[in-house]
Write a protein that holds these residues in place. Structure first.
Motif, PDB file in Angstrom:
ATOM      1  N   ASP A  39       8.979   0.879  -6.648  1.00  0.00           N
ATOM      2  CA  ASP A  39       8.127   1.134  -7.802  1.00  0.00           C
ATOM      3  C   ASP A  39       7.430  -0.180  -8.145  1.00  0.00           C
ATOM      4  O   ASP A  39       7.814  -1.248  -7.649  1.00  0.00           O
ATOM      5  CB  ASP A  39       8.983   1.616  -8.974  1.00  0.00           C
ATOM      6  CG  ASP A  39       8.182   2.363 -10.030  1.00  0.00           C
ATOM      7  OD1 ASP A  39       6.937   2.280  -9.999  1.00  0.00           O
ATOM      8  OD2 ASP A  39       8.797   3.010 -10.890  1.00  0.00           O
ATOM      9  N   CYS A  40       6.400  -0.119  -8.986  1.00  0.00           N
ATOM     10  CA  CYS A  40       5.686  -1.333  -9.375  1.00  0.00           C
ATOM     11  C   CYS A  40       5.213  -1.223 -10.815  1.00  0.00           C
ATOM     12  O   CYS A  40       4.576  -0.228 -11.181  1.00  0.00           O
ATOM     13  CB  CYS A  40       4.494  -1.581  -8.456  1.00  0.00           C
ATOM     14  SG  CYS A  40       3.570  -3.089  -8.852  1.00  0.00           S
ATOM     15  N   THR A  41       5.539  -2.216 -11.623  1.00  0.00           N
ATOM     16  CA  THR A  41       5.043  -2.305 -12.998  1.00  0.00           C
ATOM     17  C   THR A  41       4.251  -3.595 -13.134  1.00  0.00           C
ATOM     18  O   THR A  41       4.702  -4.660 -12.700  1.00  0.00           O
ATOM     19  CB  THR A  41       6.214  -2.278 -13.996  1.00  0.00           C
ATOM     20  OG1 THR A  41       6.900  -1.034 -13.869  1.00  0.00           O
ATOM     21  CG2 THR A  41       5.702  -2.409 -15.415  1.00  0.00           C
ATOM     22  N   ARG A 101       0.824  -1.216   0.000  1.00  0.00           N
ATOM     23  CA  ARG A 101       0.000   0.000   0.000  1.00  0.00           C
ATOM     24  C   ARG A 101       0.859   1.268   0.000  1.00  0.00           C
ATOM     25  O   ARG A 101       0.397   2.331  -0.404  1.00  0.00           O
ATOM     26  CB  ARG A 101      -0.926   0.027   1.221  1.00  0.00           C
ATOM     27  CG  ARG A 101      -2.067  -0.964   1.175  1.00  0.00           C
ATOM     28  CD  ARG A 101      -3.006  -0.736   2.356  1.00  0.00           C
ATOM     29  NE  ARG A 101      -3.864  -1.872   2.609  1.00  0.00           N
ATOM     30  CZ  ARG A 101      -4.994  -2.143   1.971  1.00  0.00           C
ATOM     31  NH1 ARG A 101      -5.389  -1.332   1.015  1.00  0.00           N
ATOM     32  NH2 ARG A 101      -5.722  -3.199   2.270  1.00  0.00           N
ATOM     33  N   THR A 102       2.113   1.160   0.447  1.00  0.00           N
ATOM     34  CA  THR A 102       2.975   2.344   0.492  1.00  0.00           C
ATOM     35  C   THR A 102       3.636   2.634  -0.851  1.00  0.00           C
ATOM     36  O   THR A 102       4.261   3.682  -1.016  1.00  0.00           O
ATOM     37  CB  THR A 102       4.086   2.182   1.552  1.00  0.00           C
ATOM     38  OG1 THR A 102       5.037   1.207   1.109  1.00  0.00           O
ATOM     39  CG2 THR A 102       3.521   1.772   2.904  1.00  0.00           C
ATOM     40  N   VAL A 103       3.538   1.708  -1.812  1.00  0.00           N
ATOM     41  CA  VAL A 103       4.168   1.890  -3.125  1.00  0.00           C
ATOM     42  C   VAL A 103       3.259   2.778  -3.967  1.00  0.00           C
ATOM     43  O   VAL A 103       2.140   2.396  -4.307  1.00  0.00           O
ATOM     44  CB  VAL A 103       4.411   0.536  -3.818  1.00  0.00           C
ATOM     45  CG1 VAL A 103       5.079   0.745  -5.176  1.00  0.00           C
ATOM     46  CG2 VAL A 103       5.291  -0.354  -2.932  1.00  0.00           C
ATOM     47  N   ARG A 104       3.732   3.927  -4.335  1.00  0.00           N
ATOM     48  CA  ARG A 104       2.846   4.946  -4.902  1.00  0.00           C
ATOM     49  C   ARG A 104       2.361   4.628  -6.309  1.00  0.00           C
ATOM     50  O   ARG A 104       1.398   5.217  -6.779  1.00  0.00           O
ATOM     51  CB  ARG A 104       3.539   6.304  -4.870  1.00  0.00           C
ATOM     52  CG  ARG A 104       3.777   6.790  -3.439  1.00  0.00           C
ATOM     53  CD  ARG A 104       4.504   8.119  -3.390  1.00  0.00           C
ATOM     54  NE  ARG A 104       4.813   8.490  -2.016  1.00  0.00           N
ATOM     55  CZ  ARG A 104       4.000   9.192  -1.229  1.00  0.00           C
ATOM     56  NH1 ARG A 104       2.833   9.590  -1.669  1.00  0.00           N
ATOM     57  NH2 ARG A 104       4.359   9.503   0.002  1.00  0.00           N
ATOM     58  N   THR A 105       3.020   3.710  -6.994  1.00  0.00           N
ATOM     59  CA  THR A 105       2.550   3.339  -8.331  1.00  0.00           C
ATOM     60  C   THR A 105       1.542   2.191  -8.289  1.00  0.00           C
ATOM     61  O   THR A 105       1.103   1.721  -9.337  1.00  0.00           O
ATOM     62  CB  THR A 105       3.741   2.961  -9.230  1.00  0.00           C
ATOM     63  OG1 THR A 105       4.666   2.167  -8.489  1.00  0.00           O
ATOM     64  CG2 THR A 105       4.444   4.200  -9.746  1.00  0.00           C
ATOM     65  N   MET A 160      13.096  -1.740  -7.405  1.00  0.00           N
ATOM     66  CA  MET A 160      13.775  -0.623  -6.766  1.00  0.00           C
ATOM     67  C   MET A 160      14.573   0.104  -7.845  1.00  0.00           C
ATOM     68  O   MET A 160      15.541  -0.437  -8.377  1.00  0.00           O
ATOM     69  CB  MET A 160      14.713  -1.067  -5.646  1.00  0.00           C
ATOM     70  CG  MET A 160      15.422   0.116  -4.984  1.00  0.00           C
ATOM     71  SD  MET A 160      16.263  -0.294  -3.437  1.00  0.00           S
ATOM     72  CE  MET A 160      14.870  -0.395  -2.306  1.00  0.00           C
ATOM     73  N   PRO A 161      14.151   1.316  -8.216  1.00  0.00           N
ATOM     74  CA  PRO A 161      14.903   2.079  -9.219  1.00  0.00           C
ATOM     75  C   PRO A 161      16.348   2.300  -8.771  1.00  0.00           C
ATOM     76  O   PRO A 161      16.652   2.300  -7.575  1.00  0.00           O
ATOM     77  CB  PRO A 161      14.129   3.404  -9.294  1.00  0.00           C
ATOM     78  CG  PRO A 161      12.759   3.076  -8.798  1.00  0.00           C
ATOM     79  CD  PRO A 161      12.961   2.030  -7.744  1.00  0.00           C
ATOM     80  N   TYR A 162      17.221   2.502  -9.751  1.00  0.00           N
ATOM     81  CA  TYR A 162      18.643   2.687  -9.433  1.00  0.00           C
ATOM     82  C   TYR A 162      18.853   3.856  -8.466  1.00  0.00           C
ATOM     83  O   TYR A 162      19.703   3.784  -7.568  1.00  0.00           O
ATOM     84  CB  TYR A 162      19.446   2.922 -10.705  1.00  0.00           C
ATOM     85  CG  TYR A 162      19.546   1.723 -11.602  1.00  0.00           C
ATOM     86  CD1 TYR A 162      19.938   0.473 -11.118  1.00  0.00           C
ATOM     87  CD2 TYR A 162      19.254   1.823 -12.966  1.00  0.00           C
ATOM     88  CE1 TYR A 162      20.033  -0.627 -11.949  1.00  0.00           C
ATOM     89  CE2 TYR A 162      19.345   0.719 -13.808  1.00  0.00           C
ATOM     90  CZ  TYR A 162      19.732  -0.500 -13.295  1.00  0.00           C
ATOM     91  OH  TYR A 162      19.829  -1.579 -14.116  1.00  0.00           O
TER      92      TYR A 162
END
Length: 674
Positions: free
Chosen positions: A216-218, A145-149, A171-173
């Motif tokens: 992040d989440c895709t 729920r804390t992942v904004r995407t 996790m982005p670079y």
């Protein structure tokens, strides 16, 4: 009026979250966003009756901790077959088209994160579960729920009432580099790569920590009983409209040439992406064709992952340093001239042991080739001998501990060297204390690695038993602590006395005894005294305990220093016995079982049932075993040995019948199984 304002703030914040994190097109300033968020949080605190688990305020996370419960997937999360060869990929496509005819494919980037399955009911996120073993995984909803995407509520109205969507937590670079810089400054162990960092973050017990780490989440795959789509591409387009972050890189490809061109482009272009990728996934687009092709036991027949070859770079080896672990293991580390590799800056690489260094003939000053095998941990794979300095000399491996000067030893069958000075070698002592306080062991909060070192340097702690003699007035004057932190530490130390026996056993740090092995030992022997008295033959009867582990346990309890620490821990009140198990019945009393294969229940559940009904679990088939409970795909060697020894072989159904009927299975019944 208050409720309407809360709902309006939630709608506005959800919209601006989507604009900022998914569309990359913010419409308001950070200051304006933060002001709205503060107003919402204030109103929610004042009016808890209007609480909503999907409020945008949950994005900041909570400091509450909770163990993750295991959840069975509604639809199995299968893995993908993979290849590094274009020829094999072409063969895969050829097989599909021979069976199903010409068809379209969707090519997508293969993201290098940790797989996640999100469940939505009536347009709201209700559950987030990790892949686990593909059949069941961990419920990490509070953290996701804390992942904004990740949308908490969907846009539009035409979504199914119940469906799942699968994807990758990344996790982005930029987040990875920031996190490792913080850990390095705090003297903490660095994450090896963004994938490990993402997986480790998702399993944090505090969702507030997760929120700060910038995940992040895709999303890339929908699952449901009645999805209103005929093709994968259609489902992705609709997922975008509902507010999910779907990769813009995905393309429909209608020929092998188009697939090859997609792969060739991204093998180079991926280096410019802000997050890690390690390949391309090729999927049949048409759902009817997918149904025709079906699945193997492990993977769909309509999709495959093409993995990019590991990236390699050349750089200079500046020096070799040596790390001493809590068990005394010596690990050589290559200190490199910084080089960019697979999206991260590499400064160090493990050299594993003396044998590997000798095989590489690696020397300080060499130009070395560094590779990320499978895009994971950097390793040195070779030396550019043409660049070797003329005055180079073979590297001589150390013979004494770099920390305490004790001569190193090398145990039979071990590749590593060890420092045997357990009681006097600083990193070993500190390492054992840090291991003891970790969440999966005694879970003593407030004592990070830096604080443990501070206590050691000030003479307050020399072994784990010293933790139970600490007083708040000793801690408060120390740098970075103070009275509040000191009180919290003392309270957490006191709480640790109630930690179950299996975690205490793990916390002792016995060589080779990991979390799972400690659990099996605790279940098998039920007390520390029983473990200490056990012979080698008795130890190996416990699940997951082989000869090497048994020898390490015996060696640990032969050391007087370890026995002294255990006496002090016992006096402090730690749990050295497993909780008494209340039997559901004595239907299996006096009988021993080996459980092998796959069942409708998990094997842990099967073993739990055995113990609940008075039976005993054994790890291996022997003459002392009464029953082998045989599931699907059990090893033929166990079956053959059981038949040879005359052990009764029963099915899961017969096992349950034993419990319900309270009587033994007759030998004649087992013949129907095989």
């Amino acid at each position: 009026m208050v409720r309407e304002r809360i709902e309006e703030l939630r709608r506005q914040l959800e919209l601006h979250n989507f604009k900022y994190y998914v569309e990359n097109a913010p419409e308001i300033s950070d200051f304006e966003f933060d002001a709205m968020m503060r107003e919402l949080q204030d109103l929610e605190r004042a009016h808890p009756e209007y609480a909503d688990p999907n409020s945008p305020s949950v994005r900041v996370g909570s400091d509450l901790t909770a163990e993750f419960r295991t959840v069975k997937h509604r639809y199995a999360m299968l893995s993908l077959g993979n290849t590094y060869s274009l020829d094999e990929l072409h063969e895969f496509i050829g097989r599909i088209e021979r069976e199903a005819g010409a068809t379209d494919y969707v090519c997508e980037l293969k993201f290098d994160g940790t797989a996640i399955s999100l469940t939505y009911e009536h347009g709201r996120l209700v559950r987030a579960v990790t892949r686990g073993d593909g059949v069941e995984g961990d419920d990490v909803t509070a953290n996701v729920r804390t992942v904004r995407t990740v949308p908490l509520r969907l846009r539009g109205t035409d979504w199914p009432d119940l469906f799942e969507i699968r994807g990758e937590i990344l996790m982005p670079y930029a987040s990875f580099d920031r996190l490792n810089a913080e850990r390095e400054a705090n003297g903490e162990q660095l994450f090896a790569n963004p994938r490990n960092a993402a997986a480790g973050t998702l399993k944090q017990q505090s969702s507030a920590v997760v929120a700060r780490r910038g995940l992040d989440c895709t999303l890339y795959q929908l699952a449901g009983d009645e999805l209103p789509f005929t093709s994968h591409w259609e489902s992705l387009e609709k997922a975008r409209q509902w507010g999910f972050k779907v990769s813009d890189a995905a393309r429909i490809c209608r020929s092998v040439a188009e697939i090859d061109a997609f792969i060739e482009h991204w093998d180079t272009a991926r280096r410019r992406l802000p997050f890690p990728t390690d390949g391309v996934v090729i999927k049949v687009n048409d759902f009817a064709v997918r149904r025709q092709l079906g699945f193997t036991a492990k993977a769909p027949k309509w999709a495959v992952a093409y993995k990019f070859k590991a990236e390699r770079a050349a750089t200079r080896l500046d020096s070799v340093s040596f790390q001493v672990g809590r068990t005394g293991a010596i690990t050589p580390v290559a200190n490199l001239e910084p080089v960019l590799l697979a999206g991260t800056t590499v400064r160090r690489a493990t050299l594993h042991n003396a044998e590997q260094m000798a095989q590489l003939d690696i020397r300080p000053g060499d130009t070395v080739y560094v590779e990320k095998g499978g895009e994971i941990i950097p390793k040195i794979i070779g030396v550019d001998l043409a660049q070797r300095p003329a005055d180079s000399r073979p590297f001589e491996y150390i013979t004494v501990c770099p920390e305490c000067g004790t001569p190193l030893v090398r145990y039979e069958g071990e590749a590593k060297h060890y420092c045997p000075n357990q009681s006097g070698c600083r990193p070993q002592i500190i390492g054992r204390i840090i291991h003891f306080i970790r969440r999966k062991a005694l879970d003593i909060e407030g004592l990070g690695e830096e604080t443990v070192e501070l206590l050691y340097e000030n003479g307050l702690v020399r072994d784990v038993a010293d933790l139970y003699d600490l007083r708040a007035e000793q801690l408060a004057p120390l740098p970075r602590l103070g009275e509040k932190s000191a009180d919290n530490i003392i309270r957490s130390v006191e709480r640790s006395k109630a930690v179950p026996f299996q975690r205490v056993l793990f916390g002792l740090g016995i060589r080779f005894v990991g979390e799972t092995t400690a659990k099996y030992l605790a279940e098998h022997f039920r007390s520390l005294d029983a473990v200490m008295r056990a012979t080698r033959e008795e130890l190996v009867e416990a699940d997951e305990v082989g000869g090497r582990i048994a020898d390490a346990i015996i060696e640990y309890f032969a050391e007087e220093d370890n026995l002294r620490i255990i006496r002090r821990l016992r006096a402090a009140g730690l749990q050295f016995e497993a909780e008494a198990r209340r039997l559901a019945s004595e239907a299996l009393a006096g009988r021993s079982f080996v459980v092998s294969g796959k069942f409708t229940r998990s094997r842990d559940e099967m073993k739990e049932l055995i113990e609940l009904h008075g039976g005993r679990n054994l790890a291996a088939v022997s003459g002392s075993v009464d029953y082998l409970v045989a599931g699907d795909k059990m090893g033929p060697a166990k079956l053959k040995k059981a038949e040879k020894l005359g052990v009764r072989i029963i099915s899961e159904e017969e096992f349950i019948a034993m419990i319900e009927g309270g009587g033994p299975v007759e030998k004649a019944a087992q013949q129907e199984l095989f």
